[in-house]
Design a protein around this motif. Sequence first.
Motif, PDB file in Angstrom:
ATOM      1  N   VAL A 130       0.835  -1.192   0.000  1.00 36.07           N
ATOM      2  CA  VAL A 130       0.000   0.000   0.000  1.00 36.07           C
ATOM      3  C   VAL A 130       0.873   1.247   0.000  1.00 36.07           C
ATOM      4  O   VAL A 130       1.748   1.410   0.858  1.00 36.07           O
ATOM      5  CB  VAL A 130      -0.940   0.023   1.224  1.00 36.07           C
ATOM      6  CG1 VAL A 130      -1.845   1.240   1.182  1.00 36.07           C
ATOM      7  CG2 VAL A 130      -1.763  -1.260   1.300  1.00 36.07           C
ATOM      8  N   ILE A 131       0.605   2.129  -0.987  1.00 38.54           N
ATOM      9  CA  ILE A 131       1.288   3.417  -1.087  1.00 38.54           C
ATOM     10  C   ILE A 131       0.251   4.499  -0.843  1.00 38.54           C
ATOM     11  O   ILE A 131      -0.747   4.594  -1.567  1.00 38.54           O
ATOM     12  CB  ILE A 131       1.921   3.614  -2.483  1.00 38.54           C
ATOM     13  CG1 ILE A 131       2.895   2.489  -2.805  1.00 38.54           C
ATOM     14  CG2 ILE A 131       2.595   4.990  -2.561  1.00 38.54           C
ATOM     15  CD1 ILE A 131       3.415   2.530  -4.238  1.00 38.54           C
ATOM     16  N   GLY A 132       0.483   5.314   0.166  1.00 35.89           N
ATOM     17  CA  GLY A 132      -0.457   6.379   0.491  1.00 35.89           C
ATOM     18  C   GLY A 132      -0.338   7.564  -0.452  1.00 35.89           C
ATOM     19  O   GLY A 132       0.470   7.573  -1.381  1.00 35.89           O
ATOM     20  N   GLY A 133      -1.155   8.548  -0.196  1.00 35.10           N
ATOM     21  CA  GLY A 133      -1.143   9.778  -0.972  1.00 35.10           C
ATOM     22  C   GLY A 133      -0.054  10.721  -0.495  1.00 35.10           C
ATOM     23  O   GLY A 133       0.846  10.344   0.265  1.00 35.10           O
ATOM     24  N   SER A 134      -0.169  11.950  -0.898  1.00 32.91           N
ATOM     25  CA  SER A 134       0.887  12.930  -0.635  1.00 32.91           C
ATOM     26  C   SER A 134       1.070  13.243   0.850  1.00 32.91           C
ATOM     27  O   SER A 134       2.132  13.720   1.246  1.00 32.91           O
ATOM     28  CB  SER A 134       0.622  14.217  -1.413  1.00 32.91           C
ATOM     29  OG  SER A 134      -0.615  14.778  -1.025  1.00 32.91           O
ATOM     30  N   ILE A 135       0.060  12.944   1.673  1.00 31.29           N
ATOM     31  CA  ILE A 135       0.205  13.211   3.110  1.00 31.29           C
ATOM     32  C   ILE A 135       0.238  11.920   3.928  1.00 31.29           C
ATOM     33  O   ILE A 135       0.067  11.939   5.141  1.00 31.29           O
ATOM     34  CB  ILE A 135      -0.880  14.181   3.632  1.00 31.29           C
ATOM     35  CG1 ILE A 135      -2.275  13.638   3.352  1.00 31.29           C
ATOM     36  CG2 ILE A 135      -0.696  15.569   3.046  1.00 31.29           C
ATOM     37  CD1 ILE A 135      -3.387  14.429   4.025  1.00 31.29           C
ATOM     38  N   GLY A 136       0.469  10.801   3.248  1.00 25.82           N
ATOM     39  CA  GLY A 136       0.669   9.548   3.964  1.00 25.82           C
ATOM     40  C   GLY A 136      -0.576   8.696   4.086  1.00 25.82           C
ATOM     41  O   GLY A 136      -1.586   8.932   3.429  1.00 25.82           O
ATOM     42  N   LEU A 137      -0.482   7.699   4.954  1.00 31.23           N
ATOM     43  CA  LEU A 137      -1.541   6.708   5.140  1.00 31.23           C
ATOM     44  C   LEU A 137      -2.311   6.943   6.432  1.00 31.23           C
ATOM     45  O   LEU A 137      -1.753   7.387   7.442  1.00 31.23           O
ATOM     46  CB  LEU A 137      -0.940   5.304   5.183  1.00 31.23           C
ATOM     47  CG  LEU A 137      -0.472   4.729   3.857  1.00 31.23           C
ATOM     48  CD1 LEU A 137       0.371   3.480   4.087  1.00 31.23           C
ATOM     49  CD2 LEU A 137      -1.663   4.413   2.969  1.00 31.23           C
ATOM     50  N   ASP A 138      -3.569   6.577   6.395  1.00 27.16           N
ATOM     51  CA  ASP A 138      -4.436   6.646   7.560  1.00 27.16           C
ATOM     52  C   ASP A 138      -3.947   5.655   8.626  1.00 27.16           C
ATOM     53  O   ASP A 138      -3.448   4.569   8.302  1.00 27.16           O
ATOM     54  CB  ASP A 138      -5.865   6.301   7.138  1.00 27.16           C
ATOM     55  CG  ASP A 138      -6.860   6.431   8.269  1.00 27.16           C
ATOM     56  OD1 ASP A 138      -6.869   7.480   8.943  1.00 27.16           O
ATOM     57  OD2 ASP A 138      -7.637   5.482   8.485  1.00 27.16           O
TER      58      ASP A 138
END
Length: 159
Positions: free
Chosen positions: A106-114
């Motif tokens: 899993v790769i999160g978005g620009s502000i990371g993962l939940d």
Amino acid sequence: MQIDIIAVGKVKEAYLRDAIAEYSKRMGRYCRLNVIEVADEKTPDHASEGVERQIRAKEGERIAKHLRDGAYVIALAIDGAMLSSEGLAARIDELGVRGVSHIQLVIGGSIGLDDAILRRADFKLSFSRMTFPHQLMRVILLEQLYRAYKINAGEPYHK
């Protein structure tokens, strides 16, 4: 082995899409690869921590819909464990020996993962303490997975 890469956002740059396609094609002889993109949320400039937390939660819900029971989930996280290429290869090999047939990265978005996704992860992996563009991270991750399969197959790959 089934490998899923679940990533937030679409890759817009043609050169990155080309690299992803090339590594995806190369990996076809080693595993079944599936790249899943989930929609990202627009993050306002200078967003508060509360707004960022809400954005990560929305993106996390979208990611969670693709996580499968029984899959071994690896979250890419800056505070995760750093492995060498050989270390990643060994982990993939060891998972196969243990009978794991499905790995989801899993790769999160620009502000990371939940936080909920990070808690669900069986392993947190970091490529560096540096921050990379999440779109470029797909290419880096695919290259390292390809390298890991080459290492595990005893095939030469440049160092």
